[in-house]
Scaffold this motif. Structure first.
Motif, PDB file in Angstrom:
ATOM      1  N   GLY A   1       5.303   7.540 -17.832  1.00 47.10           N
ATOM      2  CA  GLY A   1       5.558   6.217 -17.267  1.00 47.10           C
ATOM      3  C   GLY A   1       4.266   5.564 -16.807  1.00 47.10           C
ATOM      4  N   TYR A   2       3.367   6.375 -16.274  1.00 43.05           N
ATOM      5  CA  TYR A   2       2.054   5.865 -15.858  1.00 43.05           C
ATOM      6  C   TYR A   2       1.367   5.207 -17.052  1.00 43.05           C
ATOM      7  CZ  TYR A   2      -2.771   5.957 -14.160  1.00 43.05           C
ATOM      8  OH  TYR A   2      -4.044   5.610 -13.802  1.00 43.05           O
TER       9      TYR A   2
ATOM     10  N   HIS B   1       3.274   0.038  -7.764  1.00 44.84           N
ATOM     11  CA  HIS B   1       2.793   1.404  -7.990  1.00 44.84           C
ATOM     12  C   HIS B   1       1.360   1.425  -8.538  1.00 44.84           C
ATOM     13  CE1 HIS B   1       2.782   5.341 -10.258  1.00 44.84           C
ATOM     14  NE2 HIS B   1       3.304   5.718  -9.111  1.00 44.84           N
TER      15      HIS B   1
ATOM     16  N   GLU C   1       8.828  -4.401  -9.234  1.00 51.07           N
ATOM     17  CA  GLU C   1       9.583  -3.180  -9.531  1.00 51.07           C
ATOM     18  C   GLU C   1      11.047  -3.385  -9.154  1.00 51.07           C
ATOM     19  OE1 GLU C   1       7.714   0.237  -7.665  1.00 51.07           O
ATOM     20  OE2 GLU C   1       5.724  -0.468  -8.267  1.00 51.07           O
TER      21      GLU C   1
ATOM     22  N   ASP D   1       9.279  -3.174 -13.575  1.00 48.00           N
ATOM     23  CA  ASP D   1       9.207  -1.722 -13.755  1.00 48.00           C
ATOM     24  C   ASP D   1      10.482  -1.122 -13.150  1.00 48.00           C
ATOM     25  OD1 ASP D   1       8.771   0.991 -13.622  1.00 48.00           O
ATOM     26  OD2 ASP D   1       6.773   0.865 -12.758  1.00 48.00           O
TER      27      ASP D   1
ATOM     28  N   HIS E   1      12.387   3.591 -10.923  1.00 46.29           N
ATOM     29  CA  HIS E   1      13.296   4.235  -9.959  1.00 46.29           C
ATOM     30  C   HIS E   1      14.699   3.652 -10.009  1.00 46.29           C
ATOM     31  CE1 HIS E   1      10.277   6.679  -7.856  1.00 46.29           C
ATOM     32  NE2 HIS E   1       9.450   5.717  -8.252  1.00 46.29           N
TER      33      HIS E   1
ATOM     34  N   THR F   1      10.305   4.907 -16.862  1.00 41.86           N
ATOM     35  CA  THR F   1       9.894   6.280 -17.120  1.00 41.86           C
ATOM     36  C   THR F   1      11.093   7.141 -17.504  1.00 41.86           C
ATOM     37  OG1 THR F   1       8.923   8.242 -16.102  1.00 41.86           O
ATOM     38  CG2 THR F   1      10.065   6.776 -14.625  1.00 41.86           C
TER      39      THR F   1
ATOM     40  N   SER G   1      10.884  10.245 -16.551  1.00 45.63           N
ATOM     41  CA  SER G   1      10.642  11.410 -15.685  1.00 45.63           C
ATOM     42  C   SER G   1      11.503  11.438 -14.432  1.00 45.63           C
ATOM     43  CB  SER G   1       9.165  11.449 -15.281  1.00 45.63           C
ATOM     44  OG  SER G   1       8.883  10.416 -14.347  1.00 45.63           O
ATOM     45  N   LYS G   2      12.384  10.451 -14.268  1.00 44.69           N
ATOM     46  CA  LYS G   2      13.169  10.460 -13.033  1.00 44.69           C
ATOM     47  C   LYS G   2      14.652  10.656 -13.382  1.00 44.69           C
ATOM     48  CE  LYS G   2       9.464   7.760 -11.024  1.00 44.69           C
ATOM     49  NZ  LYS G   2       8.619   8.909 -10.741  1.00 44.69           N
TER      50      LYS G   2
HETATM   51  N1  PMP Z   1       6.192   3.324 -12.012  1.00 45.23           N
HETATM   52  C1  PMP Z   1       6.634   3.628 -10.790  1.00 45.23           C
HETATM   53  C2  PMP Z   1       7.209   2.537  -9.929  1.00 45.23           C
HETATM   54  C3  PMP Z   1       6.564   4.938 -10.319  1.00 45.23           C
HETATM   55  O1  PMP Z   1       6.991   5.244  -9.083  1.00 45.23           O
HETATM   56  C4  PMP Z   1       6.027   5.944 -11.162  1.00 45.23           C
HETATM   57  C5  PMP Z   1       5.943   7.404 -10.748  1.00 45.23           C
HETATM   58  N2  PMP Z   1       6.197   7.720  -9.492  1.00 45.23           N
HETATM   59  C6  PMP Z   1       5.569   5.584 -12.417  1.00 45.23           C
HETATM   60  C7  PMP Z   1       5.662   4.261 -12.823  1.00 45.23           C
HETATM   61  C8  PMP Z   1       4.932   6.592 -13.330  1.00 45.23           C
HETATM   62  O2  PMP Z   1       5.885   7.404 -13.928  1.00 45.23           O
HETATM   63  P1  PMP Z   1       5.500   8.813 -14.564  1.00 45.23           P
HETATM   64  O3  PMP Z   1       5.669   9.819 -13.473  1.00 45.23           O
HETATM   65  O4  PMP Z   1       6.487   8.983 -15.665  1.00 45.23           O
HETATM   66  O5  PMP Z   1       4.116   8.744 -15.054  1.00 45.23           O
END
Ligand code: PMP
Length: 397
Positions: free
Chosen positions: A112-113, A137, A181, A210, A213, A239, A241-242
């Motif tokens: 996601g980053y 973020h 976000e 974004d 979350h 992402t 990843s959540k």
């Molecule tokens: N956007 C937001 C708002 C986040 O909080 C995060 C991760 N905490 C990310 C992007 C990045 O996601 P990832 O962990 O998949 O890199």
């Protein structure tokens, strides 16, 4: 000045922390037991800071899909899609994501980053202006920096402040990129979506949301859908990843230029692509998210319960219940004592320091999962109550 002089201050702060007996950055999850439990420091611990909103990391269907894919396609792609080629499963996931959001185009990234970094840095350059919510973020800030655009921050969740800044931009507001976000990661509060969309409609520009979350948390697709604002939103990033329990990130849009970003985005071109097992579990999780709304019900039942109980203990929390429930503490010693006290009672939460927090505060940040039982939520609350009692007793003494 040596190469390492810059670490002196950080090293001093780390030493002071270690001397205080607290080790928040040295936590080792020795064994993971389930989406909500692990062995930490040799003891069974409730994990209350995972962002595993729907609890899908051990979902049998997701695990089976990942296992099948790793056997069939191997452990990794060993390179980027530009160099090594796109796997059919990359395209299948992009197709799933585009259809899920009802958008024409989707690009996936390895995290996601990287999605935020890759989209913002490719979309904007030093001739552009990005107007971002101050609490965005780090990936959004870093993407802005990488592209080199002028960055203007507006006050967190303040649509009037956004309007003021757009007005000041005059003609160039029409090409500015606004970034917000869905749910903010630190305090769990939602963006005032309709008010922000109204500003965008008045002044022009483009809007990126974004939903890291909020995907699978606010309805199936996040805040844009909940607020019925798809027509005003040009890009959605997020992402895997959540709520989807894997890793990876995405951007969807109806703008055909999204496809050109593949050719110009360094965080897309110069890093290894998502691996087959992660793609497979993500695709399955996306289906599970749509087929099992009861997971979202359980998530919100838990979120409301944790928020209500921590609030009645007197903790200062975000402005409304959310799966991110963060206790705001202004003093570092109190934050460390509470965090230590929670861990000693078998509860792991995220301890977050400035500058990652709003307004320089410290946070004991919990994220709730659909997989937490009511008993676990109550144990988390009891640990917060006892840790608070101990801290008050220690400062009164
Ligand atoms: N956007 C937001 C708002 C986040 O909080 C995060 C991760 N905490 C990310 C992007 C990045 O996601 P990832 O962990 O998949 O890199």
């Amino acid at each position: 000045m040596s190469l390492f002089t810059k670490f002196d201050e950080l090293d001093g702060r780390r030493r002071a922390l270690l001397e205080s007996g607290s080790k928040p950055f040295n936590v080792v999850v020795e064994r993971i037991i389930s989406p909500t439990e692990a062995i930490v420091n040799g003891r069974q611990t409730i994990m209350a800071g995972t962002n595993n909103y729907l609890g899908l990391t051990f979902d049998p269907e997701c695990v089976a899909a990942a296992r099948e894919a790793v056997t069939r396609e191997g452990t990794g792609t060993t390179g980027s899609r530009m160099a090594n080629g796109t796997f059919a499963s990359h395209l299948a996931l992009e197709d799933d994501i585009a259809k899920f959001f009802g958008r024409q185009f989707a690009i996936i990234f390895s995290t996601g980053y990287l999605a935020n970094l890759g989209i913002l840095s490719a979309l904007t350059d030093r001739n552009d202006v990005i107007v971002i919510d101050g609490d965005c973020h780090a990936s959004i800030y870093d993407g802005c920096k990488m592209g080199g655009a002028e960055v203007i921050r507006f006050r967190h969740n303040d649509a009037d402040d956004l309007a003021k800044r757009m007005r000041r931009l005059g003609e160039s507001a029409r090409d500015a990129l606004i970034v917000i976000e869905g749910i903010y990661s630190m305090l769990g509060d939602q963006a005032p979506m309709s008010e922000i969309a109204a500003v965008k409609r008045e002044y022009g520009g483009y809007l990126l949301v974004d939903e890291a979350h909020s995907l699978g948390v606010l309805g199936e697709r996040g805040l844009v859908e909940m607020a019925d604002e798809h027509a005003s939103v040009d890009f959605i990033t997020g992402t895997f990843s959540k709520s989807l329990g894997a890793t990876g990130g995405f951007c969807v849009s109806d703008l055909p230029q999204l496809d050109l970003i593949r050719l110009s985005s360094r965080p897309y071109v110069f890093t290894a692509s998502m691996c087959p097992s992660v793609i497979a579990s993500t695709r399955t999780a996306l289906r599970v998210l749509q087929q099992r709304p009861e997971l979202r019900d359980a998530l919100w039942r838990n979120a409301n319960r944790l928020y209500a109980q921590l609030s009645s203990l007197g903790y200062e929390l975000g402005p409304h219940p959310s799966p991110v429930v963060a206790a705001v503490v202004s003093d570092i010693n109190e934050a460390l004592a509470l965090w230590d006290g929670l861990l000693a009672r078998g509860v792991y939460v995220n301890l977050v320091f400035p500058p990652a927090t709003p307004k320089g505060c410290y946070l004991l940040r919990c994220s709730v999962s659909a997989a937490h039982t009511i008993e676990q939520i109550d144990k988390i609350c009891a640990a917060f109550a006892d840790a608070q009692k101990d801290f008050r007793a220690s400062t009164a003494a």
